[in-house]
Design a protein around this motif. Structure first.
Motif, mmCIF file in Angstrom:
data_model
loop_
_atom_site.group_PDB
_atom_site.id
_atom_site.type_symbol
_atom_site.label_atom_id
_atom_site.label_comp_id
_atom_site.label_asym_id
_atom_site.label_seq_id
_atom_site.Cartn_x
_atom_site.Cartn_y
_atom_site.Cartn_z
ATOM 1 N N LYS A 145 92.180 58.144 -12.230
ATOM 2 C CA LYS A 145 91.671 59.472 -12.577
ATOM 3 C C LYS A 145 92.115 59.888 -13.979
ATOM 4 C CE LYS A 145 90.529 63.944 -12.013
ATOM 5 N NZ LYS A 145 89.819 64.851 -11.137
ATOM 6 N N SER A 146 93.407 59.780 -14.261
ATOM 7 C CA SER A 146 93.866 60.217 -15.587
ATOM 8 C C SER A 146 93.336 59.296 -16.684
ATOM 9 C CB SER A 146 95.389 60.312 -15.670
ATOM 10 O OG SER A 146 95.985 59.864 -14.512
ATOM 11 N N LEU A 147 93.177 58.021 -16.370
ATOM 12 C CA LEU A 147 92.667 57.097 -17.376
ATOM 13 C C LEU A 147 91.216 57.419 -17.739
ATOM 14 C CD1 LEU A 147 93.261 54.616 -19.089
ATOM 15 C CD2 LEU A 147 92.541 53.181 -17.172
ATOM 16 N N LEU A 148 90.412 57.698 -16.723
ATOM 17 C CA LEU A 148 88.990 57.985 -16.993
ATOM 18 C C LEU A 148 88.809 59.318 -17.716
ATOM 19 C CD1 LEU A 148 87.283 56.748 -13.697
ATOM 20 C CD2 LEU A 148 87.475 55.566 -15.889
ATOM 21 N N LEU A 149 89.782 60.214 -17.540
ATOM 22 C CA LEU A 149 89.707 61.498 -18.259
ATOM 23 C C LEU A 149 90.150 61.345 -19.715
ATOM 24 C CD1 LEU A 149 91.130 64.075 -15.674
ATOM 25 C CD2 LEU A 149 88.781 63.880 -16.469
ATOM 26 N N ASP A 150 90.803 60.246 -20.022
ATOM 27 C CA ASP A 150 91.329 60.014 -21.374
ATOM 28 C C ASP A 150 90.181 59.602 -22.299
ATOM 29 O OD1 ASP A 150 92.546 59.137 -23.688
ATOM 30 O OD2 ASP A 150 94.229 58.207 -22.644
ATOM 31 N N GLN A 151 89.862 60.460 -23.265
ATOM 32 C CA GLN A 151 88.696 60.237 -24.129
ATOM 33 C C GLN A 151 88.876 59.056 -25.075
ATOM 34 O OE1 GLN A 151 85.807 62.352 -23.583
ATOM 35 N NE2 GLN A 151 87.162 62.547 -21.810
ATOM 36 N N ARG A 152 90.125 58.608 -25.256
ATOM 37 C CA ARG A 152 90.340 57.422 -26.094
ATOM 38 C C ARG A 152 90.006 56.154 -25.330
ATOM 39 N NH1 ARG A 152 96.334 59.229 -27.301
ATOM 40 N NH2 ARG A 152 96.029 59.322 -25.057
ATOM 41 N N PHE A 153 90.027 56.245 -24.003
ATOM 42 C CA PHE A 153 89.698 55.090 -23.168
ATOM 43 C C PHE A 153 88.182 54.963 -23.000
ATOM 44 C CE2 PHE A 153 88.919 53.112 -19.023
ATOM 45 C CZ PHE A 153 89.611 51.924 -19.184
ATOM 46 N N LEU A 154 87.547 56.088 -22.673
ATOM 47 C CA LEU A 154 86.095 56.144 -22.485
ATOM 48 C C LEU A 154 85.693 57.568 -22.848
ATOM 49 C CD1 LEU A 154 83.749 54.353 -21.329
ATOM 50 C CD2 LEU A 154 84.141 55.477 -19.146
ATOM 51 N N ALA A 155 84.617 57.725 -23.595
ATOM 52 C CA ALA A 155 84.261 59.048 -24.108
ATOM 53 C C ALA A 155 83.209 59.724 -23.250
ATOM 54 C CB ALA A 155 83.770 58.940 -25.549
ATOM 55 N N GLY A 156 83.488 60.916 -22.753
ATOM 56 C CA GLY A 156 82.443 61.721 -22.126
ATOM 57 C C GLY A 156 82.701 62.181 -20.713
#
Length: 274
Positions: free
Chosen positions: A161-172
């Motif tokens: 969850k926190s990784l997918l919210l991280d815009q540096r990992f994936l944007a949007g």
DNA sequence: CACGAGACCTGTTCGC
DNA sequence: TGCGAACAGGTCTCGT
């Protein structure tokens, strides 16, 4: 409010206009007004206003959750954060209560940056990559293969969850679409990224794309009093459905707090690996 | 490196 | 009815 599908919908509307208002694309800015200084991140508000005057909007697109307006040698970036919205209204209309920045246009209309909570920001930059360069890949980038996505997940050790919210990992992705995508993929939000198998990674990427595509097709989600446009809120499977039955298995949806964000999942479809 | 808490803000809704 | 608490689509910074 806005995550990728909402920003995409706003960008599309500003590009083409609609029955009520002309497009923003191609309009010339007669003057700019700033009603809340901190809504302008850069440059200082007076310079922002000076430089915008006389500029023409040549292109409107989206990158992550940013709206990107190409002017003549300058780029206007808008991030709507939690409560921001952008719309066109006749210049003759009184300025709305929560209007933070207004651009008067030669079409007789005004672009209003409406933002009750004042978290949204605008930048006027010669080199937008200074800001956009921090972002991870676009979810629909064909170069983001399931193999590449699996490698990215394996390279860090974070909760999904926190990784997918991280815009540096994936944007949007934001809170809504992350919860929906994890439910679609049958993955518990607390699952460690490095524990995800190649086939699970493939499924997760497909679900992220499916959920975002559905959001775009429905013109985004409108919740509470912020942003009125889409109707994706009527099709949520887990987000803000605490206690209601999971559409897949009927088990009551559970809500936990993760990094101060409400997180919704089905305890039966999304099991945390030991 | 990864996480939680607090800050930035205002408005709505919920519980007593 | 009234009032405080909880909650809200996001991101940054700081301490552990």
């Amino acid at each position: 409010m806005p995550e990728l599908p909402e920003v995409e919908s706003i960008a599309a509307r500003l590009r083409s206009g609609n029955a009520q208002s002309p497009p923003l694309l191609g309009a010339r800015i007669l003057s700019a007004r700033v009603f809340w200084q901190r809504s302008v991140a850069e440059p200082p508000a007076e310079i922002f206003v000076q430089r915008l005057q006389g500029q023409t909007i040549c292109e409107i697109r989206r990158r992550g959750k940013f709206l990107v307006c190409e002017l003549e040698g300058l780029t206007l970036l808008v991030h709507l954060r939690m409560s921001g919205d952008l719309w066109m209204e006749p210049s003759s209309q009184p300025v709305a209560a929560h209007c933070r920045v207004a651009l008067s246009l030669d079409s007789g209309y005004r672009l209003t940056f409406h933002d009750p909570r004042k978290f949204g920001r605008m930048w006027l930059l010669e080199d937008p990559e200074r800001v956009l360069g921090e972002l991870g890949p676009e979810p629909f980038d064909p170069g983001l293969t399931s193999e590449a996505f699996f490698e990215k997940l394996s390279s860090v050790r974070r909760r999904l969850k926190s990784l997918l919210l991280d815009q540096r990992f994936l944007a949007g992705l934001g809170n809504i679409y992350t919860d929906e995508a994890l439910h679609c993929a049958g993955l518990h939000p607390l699952t460690l990224s490095a524990q995800v198998s190649p086939s699970q990674a493939e499924r997760l990427l497909a679900c992220i794309r499916a959920v975002l595509a559905e959001g775009i097709r429905r013109s985004g989600a409108s919740i509470d009093w912020v942003y009125r446009g889409g109707d994706f809120q009527n099709y949520f499977r887990v987000y803000r459905r605490t206690g209601l039955p999971c559409p897949t298995c009927g088990a009551p949806i559970r809500r936990i707090l993760l990094g101060q964000r409400g997180t919704h999942f089905c305890p039966q479809c999304q099991v945390l690996p030991s």
